[in-house]
Design a protein around this motif. Structure first.
Motif, PDB file in Angstrom:
ATOM      1  N   TRP A  90       0.832  -1.210   0.000  1.00  0.00           N
ATOM      2  CA  TRP A  90       0.000   0.000   0.000  1.00  0.00           C
ATOM      3  C   TRP A  90       0.864   1.257   0.000  1.00  0.00           C
ATOM      4  N   ARG A  91       1.977   1.230   0.738  1.00  0.00           N
ATOM      5  CA  ARG A  91       2.885   2.380   0.733  1.00  0.00           C
ATOM      6  C   ARG A  91       3.517   2.602  -0.644  1.00  0.00           C
ATOM      7  N   ARG A  92       3.691   1.507  -1.399  1.00  0.00           N
ATOM      8  CA  ARG A  92       4.247   1.614  -2.757  1.00  0.00           C
ATOM      9  C   ARG A  92       3.162   1.794  -3.822  1.00  0.00           C
ATOM     10  N   GLU A  93       1.910   1.975  -3.372  1.00  0.00           N
ATOM     11  CA  GLU A  93       0.769   2.217  -4.252  1.00  0.00           C
ATOM     12  C   GLU A  93       0.504   1.057  -5.212  1.00  0.00           C
ATOM     13  N   ALA A  94       0.877  -0.145  -4.793  1.00  0.00           N
ATOM     14  CA  ALA A  94       0.580  -1.326  -5.613  1.00  0.00           C
ATOM     15  C   ALA A  94      -0.856  -1.778  -5.414  1.00  0.00           C
ATOM     16  N   ILE A  95      -1.419  -1.526  -4.246  1.00  0.00           N
ATOM     17  CA  ILE A  95      -2.827  -1.810  -3.969  1.00  0.00           C
ATOM     18  C   ILE A  95      -3.475  -0.523  -3.485  1.00  0.00           C
ATOM     19  N   THR A  96      -4.777  -0.426  -3.682  1.00  0.00           N
ATOM     20  CA  THR A  96      -5.489   0.828  -3.373  1.00  0.00           C
ATOM     21  C   THR A  96      -6.164   0.801  -2.011  1.00  0.00           C
ATOM     22  N   GLU A  97      -6.507  -0.381  -1.512  1.00  0.00           N
ATOM     23  CA  GLU A  97      -7.225  -0.453  -0.237  1.00  0.00           C
ATOM     24  C   GLU A  97      -6.253  -0.288   0.924  1.00  0.00           C
ATOM     25  N   GLU A  98      -6.530   0.669   1.787  1.00  0.00           N
ATOM     26  CA  GLU A  98      -5.654   0.917   2.932  1.00  0.00           C
ATOM     27  C   GLU A  98      -5.855  -0.155   3.993  1.00  0.00           C
ATOM     28  N   PRO A  99      -4.781  -0.818   4.433  1.00  0.00           N
ATOM     29  CA  PRO A  99      -4.923  -1.865   5.456  1.00  0.00           C
ATOM     30  C   PRO A  99      -5.153  -1.264   6.835  1.00  0.00           C
ATOM     31  N   ASN A 100      -5.704  -2.077   7.740  1.00  0.00           N
ATOM     32  CA  ASN A 100      -5.901  -1.587   9.104  1.00  0.00           C
ATOM     33  C   ASN A 100      -4.559  -1.508   9.833  1.00  0.00           C
ATOM     34  N   PRO A 101      -4.434  -0.662  10.839  1.00  0.00           N
ATOM     35  CA  PRO A 101      -3.138  -0.453  11.497  1.00  0.00           C
ATOM     36  C   PRO A 101      -2.670  -1.596  12.376  1.00  0.00           C
ATOM     37  N   GLU A 102      -3.501  -2.591  12.628  1.00  0.00           N
ATOM     38  CA  GLU A 102      -3.116  -3.697  13.497  1.00  0.00           C
ATOM     39  C   GLU A 102      -2.079  -4.590  12.816  1.00  0.00           C
ATOM     40  N   ARG A 103      -1.477  -5.493  13.598  1.00  0.00           N
ATOM     41  CA  ARG A 103      -0.483  -6.419  13.049  1.00  0.00           C
ATOM     42  C   ARG A 103      -1.112  -7.558  12.261  1.00  0.00           C
ATOM     43  N   THR A 104      -2.394  -7.770  12.458  1.00  0.00           N
ATOM     44  CA  THR A 104      -3.106  -8.824  11.738  1.00  0.00           C
ATOM     45  C   THR A 104      -4.211  -8.206  10.897  1.00  0.00           C
ATOM     46  N   THR A 105      -4.735  -8.993   9.970  1.00  0.00           N
ATOM     47  CA  THR A 105      -5.768  -8.493   9.071  1.00  0.00           C
ATOM     48  C   THR A 105      -7.100  -8.379   9.802  1.00  0.00           C
ATOM     49  N   LYS A 106      -8.047  -7.716   9.131  1.00  0.00           N
ATOM     50  CA  LYS A 106      -9.356  -7.513   9.764  1.00  0.00           C
ATOM     51  C   LYS A 106     -10.106  -8.834   9.921  1.00  0.00           C
ATOM     52  N   GLU A 107      -9.783  -9.846   9.084  1.00  0.00           N
ATOM     53  CA  GLU A 107     -10.415 -11.160   9.253  1.00  0.00           C
ATOM     54  C   GLU A 107      -9.997 -11.786  10.577  1.00  0.00           C
ATOM     55  N   TRP A 108      -8.710 -11.669  10.897  1.00  0.00           N
ATOM     56  CA  TRP A 108      -8.237 -12.217  12.168  1.00  0.00           C
ATOM     57  C   TRP A 108      -8.783 -11.407  13.347  1.00  0.00           C
ATOM     58  N   GLN A 109      -8.908 -10.112  13.171  1.00  0.00           N
ATOM     59  CA  GLN A 109      -9.496  -9.278  14.222  1.00  0.00           C
ATOM     60  C   GLN A 109     -10.936  -9.691  14.496  1.00  0.00           C
ATOM     61  N   HIS A 110     -11.631 -10.104  13.439  1.00  0.00           N
ATOM     62  CA  HIS A 110     -13.003 -10.578  13.624  1.00  0.00           C
ATOM     63  C   HIS A 110     -13.016 -11.860  14.453  1.00  0.00           C
ATOM     64  N   LEU A 111     -12.052 -12.756  14.214  1.00  0.00           N
ATOM     65  CA  LEU A 111     -11.984 -13.990  14.998  1.00  0.00           C
ATOM     66  C   LEU A 111     -11.676 -13.707  16.463  1.00  0.00           C
ATOM     67  N   LYS A 112     -10.898 -12.685  16.718  1.00  0.00           N
ATOM     68  CA  LYS A 112     -10.547 -12.348  18.100  1.00  0.00           C
ATOM     69  C   LYS A 112     -11.755 -11.888  18.901  1.00  0.00           C
ATOM     70  N   ARG A 113     -12.784 -11.403  18.220  1.00  0.00           N
ATOM     71  CA  ARG A 113     -13.977 -10.915  18.916  1.00  0.00           C
ATOM     72  C   ARG A 113     -14.983 -12.017  19.230  1.00  0.00           C
ATOM     73  N   TRP A 114     -14.654 -13.247  18.886  1.00  0.00           N
ATOM     74  CA  TRP A 114     -15.546 -14.357  19.226  1.00  0.00           C
ATOM     75  C   TRP A 114     -15.628 -14.541  20.742  1.00  0.00           C
ATOM     76  N   GLU A 115     -16.777 -15.051  21.206  1.00  0.00           N
ATOM     77  CA  GLU A 115     -16.920 -15.426  22.612  1.00  0.00           C
ATOM     78  C   GLU A 115     -16.265 -16.789  22.800  1.00  0.00           C
ATOM     79  N   ARG A 116     -15.073 -16.791  23.392  1.00  0.00           N
ATOM     80  CA  ARG A 116     -14.250 -18.000  23.411  1.00  0.00           C
ATOM     81  C   ARG A 116     -14.863 -19.125  24.226  1.00  0.00           C
ATOM     82  N   ALA A 117     -15.453 -18.811  25.360  1.00  0.00           N
ATOM     83  CA  ALA A 117     -15.957 -19.869  26.244  1.00  0.00           C
ATOM     84  C   ALA A 117     -17.044 -20.723  25.576  1.00  0.00           C
ATOM     85  N   PRO A 118     -18.138 -20.145  25.062  1.00  0.00           N
ATOM     86  CA  PRO A 118     -19.161 -20.995  24.428  1.00  0.00           C
ATOM     87  C   PRO A 118     -18.674 -21.646  23.138  1.00  0.00           C
TER      88      PRO A 118
END
Length: 404
Positions: A350-378
């Protein structure tokens, strides 16, 4: 009228190489010719392919696929020459991997023919610029559907004609009732390969029908997408139902084929092959539509349908999440590592303008961030329950005679 002329032109343009590739594939894989019988038998029974060289080709292909995924190469706006070279290497490596896997799964040479045909369609699409305007794209999609159906019907007709005794003994091809084919079926360790080779035209026709179904679903999505863009109406949109109906029919047909085969004496011989092709049918349409439109876009379009909304609620439930966690738990560390690399490369591109979509600032992608929000116990509780259920079924199947 212009669209009809354009469709006929594209149909003829795609049909000619499709028939040629299909004929060449049958010539090299079917016992209708002596060359096809010998070639497929050599690929399916020669043990030298399953050596370190064959394993190396498979590992190289997997690495190339992972590299294409973590680098988001499909969405590059720059370095197009490098991307084309990479995809060419990926195509060659995939074909080689399929060929060396023939002893494990005999239909792979037939799938290579279909893969080559898809590559030719893509080349013709880009060369004649059959994209951009809705008329050209629609003509291309219709041409693919019509040419696929034509080739599939031609293959089925030729195969059925080959099975007719009076036509099968024609000198232009090898008889379906020849002594060589009978010997292949009698060889215990070659029955699977012999059956696949014998039904090679029908298997190839099945793959062409899959291609036609996939592109037909995309054509429906394109039409719905165009209507949504041209209007601001709200309410029920049947696009999700089209996709769900298509998936349900494919899965149901695959399951019916598998049950029908399981009741025949050839259940061990044909059952796994039929089930595999059924799964490939469903997965191929989902992946094709997902990669064409993007899974997120496809999901948002489908969510506007009332039927899909009910399915979405179920897919976000804890039992489904528990099933996913149970299946992915052994490979979770590897997935986390790949996700971190994916995110790092995405930021760099993204910094080299090879892709247009700006990534999120976290170390992992937004898909992994979605998994982190799961209710782990159930979710983990459901995973344990499902694991116990699977283990209980396996133990029951091992000691009760109907399952043995």
């Amino acid at each position: 009228r212009a669209l009809n002329k354009m469709t006929l032109f594209v149909y003829g343009l795609l049909l000619a190489p499709s028939l040629l590739i299909a004929a060449w594939t049958v010539y090299l894989t079917s016992p209708m010719t002596s060359v096809g019988r010998d070639t497929h038998r050599w690929l399916a029974t020669s043990g030298q392919h399953m050596t370190y060289g064959g394993i190396g080709v498979g590992v190289l292909t997997a690495v190339l696929f992972i590299g294409a995924y973590v680098s988001d190469m499909l969405f590059w706006k720059k370095y197009k020459c490098m991307r084309r070279i990479y995809f060419l290497a990926l195509l060659v490596a995939t074909t080689a991997a399929l060929l060396v896997a023939t002893p494990v799964f005999p239909p792979t040479p037939i799938m290579c023919g279909m893969l080559l045909n898809i590559a030719v369609w893509r080349i013709l699409k880009h060369y004649f610029e059959l994209r951009g305007s809705s008329g050209q794209l629609e003509a291309y999609l219709r041409g693919v559907v019509l040419s696929s159906i034509t080739v599939a019907l031609t293959l089925v007709i030729c195969w059925v004609a080959w099975l007719v005794p009076s036509l099968s003994k024609n000198s232009h091809w090898q008889s379906a009732y020849s002594e060589e084919i009978r010997i292949d079926f009698e060889a215990r360790n070659e029955q699977k390969a012999a059956l696949v080779s014998f039904a090679s035209p029908v298997i190839l026709a099945f793959l062409y029908f899959i291609a036609a179904a996939s592109v037909a679903v995309r054509q429906a999505f394109e039409a719905r997408k165009r209507k949504i863009e041209q209007s601001t109406e709200t309410g029920r949109r049947p696009m999700g139902r089209i996709l769900l109906t298509c998936m349900a029919l494919l899965v149901a047909s695959a399951f019916a084929v598998y049950l029908g085969v399981a009741l025949t004496p050839f259940s061990d011989l044909v059952g796994k092959t039929a089930l595999f092709f059924g799964v490939v049918t469903s997965v191929s349409i989902i992946l094709y539509i997902g990669f064409v439109f993007g899974f997120e876009t496809m999901w948002h379009m489908a969510e506007k349908d009332e039927t899909v909304k009910q399915v979405v609620v179920f897919l976000h439930s804890n039992p489904v999440k528990g099933c996913v966690a149970l299946a992915l738990l052994p490979v979770l560390p590897i997935m986390l590592l790949l996700d971190i690399i994916h995110q790092a490369l995405r930021k760099s591109l993204w910094r080299r303008e090879a892709i247009t979509e700006e990534p999120n600032p976290e170390r992992t992608t937004k898909e992994w961030q979605h998994l982190k929000r799961w209710e782990r116990a159930p979710v983990l509780q459901w995973s344990m329950c499902l694991g116990i259920a699977v283990a209980s079924f396996r133990i029951t199947a091992a000691f009760i005679s109907p399952f043995m």
